[in-house]
Scaffold this active site. Structure first.
Site, mmCIF file in Angstrom:
data_model
loop_
_atom_site.group_PDB
_atom_site.id
_atom_site.type_symbol
_atom_site.label_atom_id
_atom_site.label_comp_id
_atom_site.label_asym_id
_atom_site.label_seq_id
_atom_site.Cartn_x
_atom_site.Cartn_y
_atom_site.Cartn_z
ATOM 1 N N LYS A 177 21.230 87.601 29.174
ATOM 2 C CA LYS A 177 21.630 87.016 27.884
ATOM 3 C C LYS A 177 21.893 85.514 28.035
ATOM 4 C CE LYS A 177 26.079 87.391 26.390
ATOM 5 N NZ LYS A 177 26.612 86.047 26.082
ATOM 6 N N ASN A 178 22.664 85.149 29.060
ATOM 7 C CA ASN A 178 23.082 83.749 29.165
ATOM 8 C C ASN A 178 21.984 82.817 29.662
ATOM 9 O OD1 ASN A 178 25.526 84.467 28.171
ATOM 10 N ND2 ASN A 178 26.663 84.205 30.084
ATOM 11 N N ARG B 234 29.414 81.438 19.833
ATOM 12 C CA ARG B 234 29.714 80.100 20.318
ATOM 13 C C ARG B 234 28.493 79.414 20.938
ATOM 14 N NH1 ARG B 234 33.411 76.607 22.743
ATOM 15 N NH2 ARG B 234 32.380 75.854 24.592
ATOM 16 N N CYS C 296 38.160 81.117 19.760
ATOM 17 C CA CYS C 296 37.477 82.259 20.348
ATOM 18 C C CYS C 296 38.550 83.094 21.015
ATOM 19 C CB CYS C 296 36.464 81.747 21.359
ATOM 20 S SG CYS C 296 35.909 82.982 22.503
ATOM 21 N N ARG D 158 38.265 76.921 24.076
ATOM 22 C CA ARG D 158 36.872 76.583 24.321
ATOM 23 C C ARG D 158 36.324 75.420 23.475
ATOM 24 N NH1 ARG D 158 33.677 82.213 24.821
ATOM 25 N NH2 ARG D 158 32.411 81.167 26.365
ATOM 26 N N PRO D 159 36.852 74.219 23.675
ATOM 27 C CA PRO D 159 36.332 73.070 22.933
ATOM 28 C C PRO D 159 34.924 72.663 23.390
ATOM 29 C CG PRO D 159 38.027 72.377 24.506
ATOM 30 C CD PRO D 159 37.917 73.860 24.615
ATOM 31 N N VAL D 160 34.294 71.729 22.636
ATOM 32 C CA VAL D 160 32.950 71.248 23.004
ATOM 33 C C VAL D 160 32.969 69.733 23.247
ATOM 34 C CG1 VAL D 160 31.631 73.120 21.942
ATOM 35 C CG2 VAL D 160 32.256 71.137 20.558
ATOM 36 N N ASP D 161 34.152 69.210 23.594
ATOM 37 C CA ASP D 161 34.287 67.761 23.782
ATOM 38 C C ASP D 161 33.338 67.208 24.845
ATOM 39 O OD1 ASP D 161 36.111 69.437 25.357
ATOM 40 O OD2 ASP D 161 36.723 67.575 26.324
ATOM 41 N N GLN D 162 33.048 68.006 25.878
ATOM 42 C CA GLN D 162 32.185 67.509 26.959
ATOM 43 C C GLN D 162 30.729 67.390 26.503
ATOM 44 O OE1 GLN D 162 33.594 66.457 29.911
ATOM 45 N NE2 GLN D 162 35.429 66.915 28.720
ATOM 46 N N ASP E 54 33.028 86.282 34.095
ATOM 47 C CA ASP E 54 32.426 87.363 33.308
ATOM 48 C C ASP E 54 32.448 88.716 34.032
ATOM 49 O OD1 ASP E 54 31.975 85.682 31.215
ATOM 50 O OD2 ASP E 54 29.823 85.456 31.518
ATOM 51 N N ILE F 90 39.269 80.116 34.653
ATOM 52 C CA ILE F 90 38.329 79.463 33.724
ATOM 53 C C ILE F 90 38.857 79.494 32.286
ATOM 54 C CG2 ILE F 90 35.951 79.427 32.847
ATOM 55 C CD1 ILE F 90 35.756 79.075 35.762
ATOM 56 N N ARG G 154 26.649 92.772 21.529
ATOM 57 C CA ARG G 154 26.269 91.364 21.669
ATOM 58 C C ARG G 154 25.627 91.122 23.032
ATOM 59 N NH1 ARG G 154 30.980 87.815 21.689
ATOM 60 N NH2 ARG G 154 29.308 86.561 22.544
HETATM 61 C C1 UD1 Z 1 29.391 80.202 29.589
HETATM 62 C C2 UD1 Z 1 28.911 81.614 29.421
HETATM 63 C C3 UD1 Z 1 30.092 82.579 29.430
HETATM 64 C C4 UD1 Z 1 30.936 82.364 30.688
HETATM 65 C C5 UD1 Z 1 31.307 80.895 30.844
HETATM 66 C C6 UD1 Z 1 31.995 80.602 32.163
HETATM 67 C C7 UD1 Z 1 26.912 81.333 28.087
HETATM 68 C C8 UD1 Z 1 26.238 81.514 26.770
HETATM 69 N N1 UD1 Z 1 28.199 81.712 28.160
HETATM 70 O O1 UD1 Z 1 30.232 79.894 28.472
HETATM 71 O O2 UD1 Z 1 29.590 83.911 29.409
HETATM 72 O O3 UD1 Z 1 32.126 83.123 30.579
HETATM 73 O O4 UD1 Z 1 30.115 80.073 30.794
HETATM 74 O O5 UD1 Z 1 31.209 80.995 33.237
HETATM 75 O O6 UD1 Z 1 26.312 80.912 29.054
HETATM 76 N N2 UD1 Z 1 35.399 73.396 28.248
HETATM 77 C C9 UD1 Z 1 36.009 72.320 27.650
HETATM 78 N N3 UD1 Z 1 35.229 71.424 26.961
HETATM 79 C C10 UD1 Z 1 33.881 71.575 26.822
HETATM 80 C C11 UD1 Z 1 33.263 72.677 27.440
HETATM 81 C C12 UD1 Z 1 34.034 73.576 28.149
HETATM 82 O O7 UD1 Z 1 37.230 72.160 27.737
HETATM 83 O O8 UD1 Z 1 33.241 70.724 26.176
HETATM 84 C C13 UD1 Z 1 36.203 74.384 29.029
HETATM 85 C C14 UD1 Z 1 36.240 75.766 28.394
HETATM 86 O O9 UD1 Z 1 37.242 75.859 27.415
HETATM 87 C C15 UD1 Z 1 36.497 76.649 29.597
HETATM 88 C C16 UD1 Z 1 35.749 75.931 30.720
HETATM 89 O O10 UD1 Z 1 35.560 74.603 30.270
HETATM 90 O O11 UD1 Z 1 37.869 76.684 29.894
HETATM 91 C C17 UD1 Z 1 34.396 76.512 31.076
HETATM 92 O O12 UD1 Z 1 33.683 76.762 29.892
HETATM 93 P P1 UD1 Z 1 32.079 76.741 29.820
HETATM 94 O O13 UD1 Z 1 31.494 76.793 31.180
HETATM 95 O O14 UD1 Z 1 31.667 75.634 28.931
HETATM 96 O O15 UD1 Z 1 31.794 78.115 29.082
HETATM 97 P P2 UD1 Z 1 30.581 78.392 28.136
HETATM 98 O O16 UD1 Z 1 29.448 77.512 28.549
HETATM 99 O O17 UD1 Z 1 31.016 78.386 26.722
#
Ligand code: UD1
Length: 417
Positions: free
Chosen positions: A22-23, A93, A117, A122-126, A305, A327, A397
């Site tokens: 899936k991922n 997400r 979530c 789980r922000p997207v700031d990065q 996961d 995480i 899912r």
């Molecule tokens: C992906 C996987 C998910 C897995 C996770 C961690 C997919 C579709 N999903 O989720 O199954 O559990 O990796 O291995 O591939 N963070 C920030 N800012 C950002 C981005 C991330 O603070 O802009 C934080 C998140 O809140 C979290 C950590 O970074 O605490 C890691 O998250 P991330 O690796 O981004 O998870 P996903 O990519 O959403």
């Protein structure tokens, strides 16, 4: 709403095939946005998250044709609407993965913020910070990310933490940027490598995927390609845990142990006998497992996961295990449900202390997220009597035909409507 009814007490035995990841499939579907030529994929899993992503891409003008059992042909030629609405993004997400490719190909994108979530903020700031470093003008207004750039420019980006979809988004955007992009502190997950391999076969110039520094030389355009999605390492790990917990003996085919070292090591520590073949893994479980402590961290360490599934197996193992989640800040919701089945778990911040009990007892429980659902299935398979799992839409899912696959291994699992 569908529920899953499990009659516990059967050891899992036999052979089952693992589906595509899936991922890996989700970002690779988004790669179709980067080219006007067709992207042909095989080993695409039949999952609700995939259907959601295809609907989203379809709304943007991507042509989608199913081919055979697990094939898809995607055509980005008609891409005309670089918008991802809240209605779609709120259910998944990973929809944020359209942001980078849309911006790179269309020069603009309007993508809803994913919002909260269950397993954490789980922000997207990065993702946004990286695109801004590449010259994008980004505004966050009314719950949407609006991004614009005539043409993205290569940049050196160092993410504050390891982010899987963040790395994928920036890597896809950089493929069509002008000049070289370097992503430091990049995620090393195998799914990032699978995406990079697909992009390279579309004409992208990427090196270093699988390490923490990825270099991308931008090109003017990408072309069509054919790509087979890698096997799902989390689905593989979940069936290994189900077999381990039930004292089973299973062989999982169409998969690979190559990306599962951390999980395989823990299962061997728990007393399982594991034989690794080229495209298959066989696990034979002991009478009773030994408790195994673990700490989640980015790949190649133990995957978050798989944390819930290992909590389930520790519930009935001999001894005490400490599970540390590093995480996500709220990823122990399955603990309360496991306790309803008779587990002995104590949560202290980001640590869970699991004291193995000789047996669990069936009960009604509720799934709270995708991997939590998997842990409840494992516990239900071990428990004496009936376990009824509510809210299994989470499961649909991310696990393809799970009740059918478990039934093939001898489990008594029924979907009730
Ligand atoms: C992906 C996987 C998910 C897995 C996770 C961690 C997919 C579709 N999903 O989720 O199954 O559990 O990796 O291995 O591939 N963070 C920030 N800012 C950002 C981005 C991330 O603070 O802009 C934080 C998140 O809140 C979290 C950590 O970074 O605490 C890691 O998250 P991330 O690796 O981004 O998870 P996903 O990519 O959403």
């Amino acid at each position: 709403m569908d529920k899953l009814l499990i009659q516990g007490g059967q050891s899992l035995r036999g052979e089952v095939a693992i589906s595509g990841a899936k991922n890996a499939a989700l970002p690779i579907l988004c790669a179709s946005l980067l080219s006007a030529e067709p992207l042909n994929l095989t080993n695409v899993p039949h999952l609700n998250d995939i259907a959601t992503m295809l609907r989203l891409l379809g709304e943007m003008g991507v042509g989608v044709t199913m081919e055979g059992v697990d094939g898809l042909a995607l055509s980005g030629a008609g891409l005309n609407n670089p918008v991802a609405s809240y209605e779609r993004v709120k259910t998944m997400r990973a929809s944020i993965l359209v942001l980078g490719p849309l911006l790179a190909r269309c020069g603009e994108a309007k993508v809803s913020l994913p919002g909260g979530c269950a397993i954490g903020a789980r922000p997207v700031d990065q993702h946004i910070k990286g695109l801004q470093a590449m010259g994008a003008e980004v505004k966050v207004e009314h719950g949407y990310v609006h991004a614009r750039a005539q043409r993205l420019k290569g940049a050196r980006i160092c993410t504050d933490m390891v982010t899987v979809t963040g790395t994928e988004n920036l890597m896809m955007a950089a493929c069509l940027a002008e000049g070289e992009t370097i992503i430091e502190n990049a995620a090393r997950e195998p799914e990032v490598v699978d995406l990079a391999n697909c992009l390279v076969s579309m004409g992208a110039r990427i090196s270093g995927a699988g390490t923490d520094v990825i270099r991308i030389q931008g090109v003017d355009k990408l072309h069509g390609a054919t790509h087979a999605i890698m096997p799902d390492r989390i689905e593989t790990g979940t069936y290994l845990c189900a077999a381990a917990a039930t004292g089973g003996d299973v062989r999982l085919t169409r998969t690979s142990a190559a990306y599962l070292d951390a999980v395989v090591d823990k299962l061997m520590d728990a007393g399982c006998d594991i034989v690794i073949e080229r495209d298959a893994i066989r696990l034979k479980a002991p009478q009773r497992l030994k408790a195994v402590s673990l700490r989640t961290a980015p790949y190649p360490a133990f995957p978050t996961d798989m944390q819930a599934q290992f909590m389930a197996i520790n519930c009935v193992a001999e001894g005490v295990a400490t599970i540390r989640e590093t995480i996500f800040e709220n990823r122990f919701m399955h603990a309360n449900e496991l306790m309803r089945l008779g587990a002995d778990i104590q949560i202290e911040g980001s640590n869970a202390i699991v004291r193995g009990v000789p047996a669990l007892e069936g009960a009604a429980v509720m799934a709270t997220d995708l991997r939590a659902s998997a842990s409840l299935i494992i516990a239900g398979l071990v428990a004496q009597g009936e376990t009824l799992i509510d809210r299994i839409y989470h499961l649909d899912r991310g696990y393809e035909r799970i009740e059918e696959k478990l039934a093939r291994l001898g489990a008594s699992v029924k979907r009730v409507h």
